[in-house]
Write an enzyme that holds these catalytic residues in place. Structure first.
Site, PDB file in Angstrom:
ATOM      1  N   CYS A  38     -26.932  10.279 -32.067  1.00  0.00           N
ATOM      2  CA  CYS A  38     -26.624   8.988 -31.466  1.00  0.00           C
ATOM      3  C   CYS A  38     -25.103   8.783 -31.391  1.00  0.00           C
ATOM      4  CB  CYS A  38     -27.327   7.896 -32.258  1.00  0.00           C
ATOM      5  SG  CYS A  38     -27.458   6.298 -31.442  1.00  0.00           S
ATOM      6  N   SER A  39     -24.618   7.619 -31.810  1.00  0.00           N
ATOM      7  CA  SER A  39     -23.192   7.314 -31.676  1.00  0.00           C
ATOM      8  C   SER A  39     -22.332   8.020 -32.710  1.00  0.00           C
ATOM      9  CB  SER A  39     -22.967   5.793 -31.760  1.00  0.00           C
ATOM     10  OG  SER A  39     -23.444   5.281 -32.984  1.00  0.00           O
TER      11      SER A  39
END
Length: 321
Positions: free
Chosen positions: A99-100
């Protein structure tokens, strides 16, 4: 790697995959898994869950695989964490973000010159802030040498399964996937969104009805002329309105729907290639082969070999110890 504001599923998803792999029949070895925060102190996840790490970052030697999860904590990252990554992460055998978490790798300069992806909501932010990173917003994960990046939560599980398959073989990875009730078949270049989600839903009802018709009838005549007649518009009006309201052309939308439908049939059924090509509107196996090679770089038969789900008399293929 743990930090305050981490997304708990970004941590536990890959962790469950690697832990399960070591317990699977036929596994050549078990992964030694350690969680670590900057100073070894507990961290609070974005959902309020407290995670207690095994150790502090830097305890012991460099990891074989360093996993950097995402979460709200990546929005205002700790400078000490970035510095640790900059100095120590290059020594890891493999560098993985979920993800981030890709934002942390980028801030540390570790994605410069590499192709990478992240959660769709921060792809633009990553690209604007780090122009030296080749950001690809579409795939669920990207592998570029020793660096692998993935999209949101479940994509981290997909990437972890791909790494297990690389390390311990397909049978072990498939056993883990079955145990977790997920699929060992999503290739990295599968889009983060289906065609229906990637495109906007049209505002006007006739265009929405056409979108639904395309999804339900991929083998029908889906030419602009035929679709325009269904929407009671001229072909030129229809093409202009469809693009304005969905963000894509009718032809591109049809291509994605047909490709997704063909993939599902290859993955989930024993239907022949010729039968599938007709059912998806390609007409001939050669036309479908060209579409697959252009879109995902592999022929339908090879795609089925790699990503089909084995079907047994017992159905689910439960995990047994």
């Amino acid at each position: 790697m743990l930090f305050d504001g981490v997304q708990s599923l970004d941590v536990t998803g890959p962790l469950e995959v690697f832990a399960g792999a070591g317990k699977a029949p036929g596994a050549a070895f078990a992964y030694r898994i350690r969680t670590a925060s900057l100073d070894g102190a507990p961290v609070r996840t974005s959902s309020g869950l407290t995670l207690v790490p095994d150790c502090a970052l830097g305890d012991g030697g460099p990891p074989g695989t360093l996993i950097v999860p995402g979460g709200e904590g990546t929005r205002h990252s700790d400078a000490r964490l970035i510095e640790w990554l900059r100095v120590h992460a290059p020594a890891a055998g493999r560098l993985v973000s979920v993800c981030s978490g890709a934002l942390l790798l980028a801030e540390a300069g570790l994605l410069d010159g590499h192709r990478a992806t992240t959660h769709w909501s921060v792809c633009d932010h990553l690209a604007r802030g780090h122009p030296q990173v080749a950001v690809d917003p579409d795939p669920i994960f990207v592998r570029d040498g020793r660096i692998s990046t993935s999209a949101g939560v479940t994509a981290g599980i997909d990437l972890a399964l791909a790494l297990v398959e690389e390390d311990l073989g397909r049978d072990v990875a498939l056993t883990v996937a079955r145990h977790l009730v997920v699929f060992l078949r999503r290739p990295g270049n599968q889009a983060q969104f289906s065609a229906q989600l990637a495109a906007q839903t049209a505002r006007r009802e006739p265009l929405r009805d056409v979108q639904q018709w395309i999804t339900e009838h991929p083998d029908d005549d889906l030419s602009v002329e035929a679709l325009a007649a269904r929407a009671r518009l001229s072909p030129r009006q229809f093409a202009r309105a469809f693009r304005a309201e969905t963000g894509t052309t009718p032809g591109h939308y049809v291509d994605r729907v047909r490709l997704e439908h063909a993939r599902r049939l290859l993955e989930d059924t024993d239907d022949g290639i010729e039968q599938i090509s007709r059912a998806c509107g390609y007409g001939t196996p050669e036309a479908m082969r060209r579409a697959f090679v252009k879109a995902i770089g592999t022929a339908p038969a090879e795609y089925r070999r790699r990503f089909s789900t084995p079907r047994t008399a017992h159905g689910s293929g439960a995990f047994h110890r």
